[in-house]
Design an enzyme around this catalytic site. Sequence first.
Site, PDB file in Angstrom:
ATOM      1  N   HIS A  71       0.833  -1.213   0.000  1.00  0.00           N
ATOM      2  CA  HIS A  71       0.000   0.000   0.000  1.00  0.00           C
ATOM      3  C   HIS A  71       0.865   1.260   0.000  1.00  0.00           C
ATOM      4  O   HIS A  71       0.451   2.300   0.521  1.00  0.00           O
ATOM      5  CB  HIS A  71      -0.941   0.049   1.212  1.00  0.00           C
ATOM      6  CG  HIS A  71      -1.672  -1.222   1.469  1.00  0.00           C
ATOM      7  ND1 HIS A  71      -2.878  -1.539   0.881  1.00  0.00           N
ATOM      8  CD2 HIS A  71      -1.334  -2.307   2.237  1.00  0.00           C
ATOM      9  CE1 HIS A  71      -3.274  -2.741   1.282  1.00  0.00           C
ATOM     10  NE2 HIS A  71      -2.350  -3.238   2.098  1.00  0.00           N
ATOM     11  N   LYS A 117      15.657  21.996 -10.647  1.00  0.00           N
ATOM     12  CA  LYS A 117      15.030  20.744 -11.083  1.00  0.00           C
ATOM     13  C   LYS A 117      15.955  19.784 -11.817  1.00  0.00           C
ATOM     14  O   LYS A 117      16.795  20.183 -12.608  1.00  0.00           O
ATOM     15  CB  LYS A 117      13.848  21.053 -12.020  1.00  0.00           C
ATOM     16  CG  LYS A 117      12.594  21.485 -11.309  1.00  0.00           C
ATOM     17  CD  LYS A 117      12.072  20.394 -10.399  1.00  0.00           C
ATOM     18  CE  LYS A 117      10.680  20.712  -9.918  1.00  0.00           C
ATOM     19  NZ  LYS A 117       9.665  20.352 -10.879  1.00  0.00           N
TER      20      LYS A 117
END
Length: 457
Positions: free
Chosen positions: A155, A282
Amino acid sequence: MKLWGGRFTGQTNELVAKYNSSISFDSRFWREDIKGSMAHALMLGNQGIISREDAEKIHKGLTDIYSDLESGKLTIDPEAEDIHSFVESVLTERIGDAGKKLHTGRSRNDQVALDMRLYAKASAKEVSKNLKKLLNTILKIMKENKETYMPGFTHLQKAQPVTLAHHLGAYFEMFARDCGRLKDAVARMNYSPLGSGALAGTTYPLDREMTAHMLDFSGPTENSMDGVSDRDYLIELLSDFSLIMMHLSRFSEEIIIWNTNEYRFIEIDDSYSTGSSIMPQKKNPDIAELVRGKTGRVYGSLMTLLTVLKGLPLAYNKDLQEDKEAFFDALDTVTDSIILFEGMLATIRFNKDVMAQSAKNGFTNATDAADYLVTHGVPFRDAHGIIGRLVLYCIDKKCALDDLTVDEFKQFSPAFEEDIYDAISLKTCVEKRNTIGAPGTQAVERMIQHCEEVINS
Ligand code: ARG
């Protein structure tokens, strides 16, 4: 020059010619087309359907066309209807009347069915080769990271500790199955449709065994109507390609997650990432994102072919021409994706400390703590409850289970002793799991041995 002009008096509408034409994409298998024609011509000569002399002439003419196309001396005419017409017209131009005999006992229907099979078979082998390279890279990383601890997730929540070797071993299995599937598909498709004619075979005494073996097939297809209209093998390959892309996409998703600022499990090499035009900080995992994105495109090709075939009556229908662009696009996409993914994976740096720290911080040893109590006489269900309460306590204290004192442990159960620390250390949690397929050292050694065997098979 059209191959079928005789029955017509009027001209083809220009748009019809364009819509109908396949030369822009079927020229891709000119090699297969020529090789198929060579085999057909030799067989015609052998069977006395045409003279041996004509067969030799055709064979020589085709050999020259092959090498001229290879060297660039001859270029494919984009105005030709398809690659079959192009090769036949150049042949006739070059060798005269003998060239006109090549198509004896053959139709473009069995010709294109043959070309596509030959091309698809070679492509499947090429994809397998690229997959093998990826398997090698995965195995190399596995061997280097038998003791690189990390959290295993369910999960997307930290679950139990594993190692990087174990985690990557799962992907090894997926891609190994993909190789197996390609091999199966090749074995099933390895029958030659040449000699099926337009749909009903031919009255000439063709030796279909001979052409099949010359072209490296296991034998000829058994039913001429099926021979010209079967594209199951393309659907099988597209389904195999879809599975490969699905596996690459799952792996890409993990790489994207591992590469986030929050996880920092890995660093993607500069050569496999890109920056932002506005945000100077980035470094984006574009290749992984593109692989994930392009997966849909390959599924699309699979859907295209399933849909093309679903309502198709026997035997050949022009709808079948639609098999090519869909297949080629999927093939190019899967090939580029495997190659780029392998390159990206091979150059990733793993932040081993961060990974181990992450496994430590997430209570991934909670199951082992419960198991510890079980070995000290506490029933598992009670042990589960005790450790659950201990975890709550730690969350409150903002610490890990390993950080508690023995006294604190004992407040929750008298069964705890000094040896609890060793029992729940990351190393122990992993090392003790040695059933087949588990992340413990012995089990992983066995896994690696199996991976070597797969690669060498
Ligand atoms: N370009 C055609 C194809 O890809 C070749 C076969 C043509 N056959 C025909 N009956 N028109 O399927």
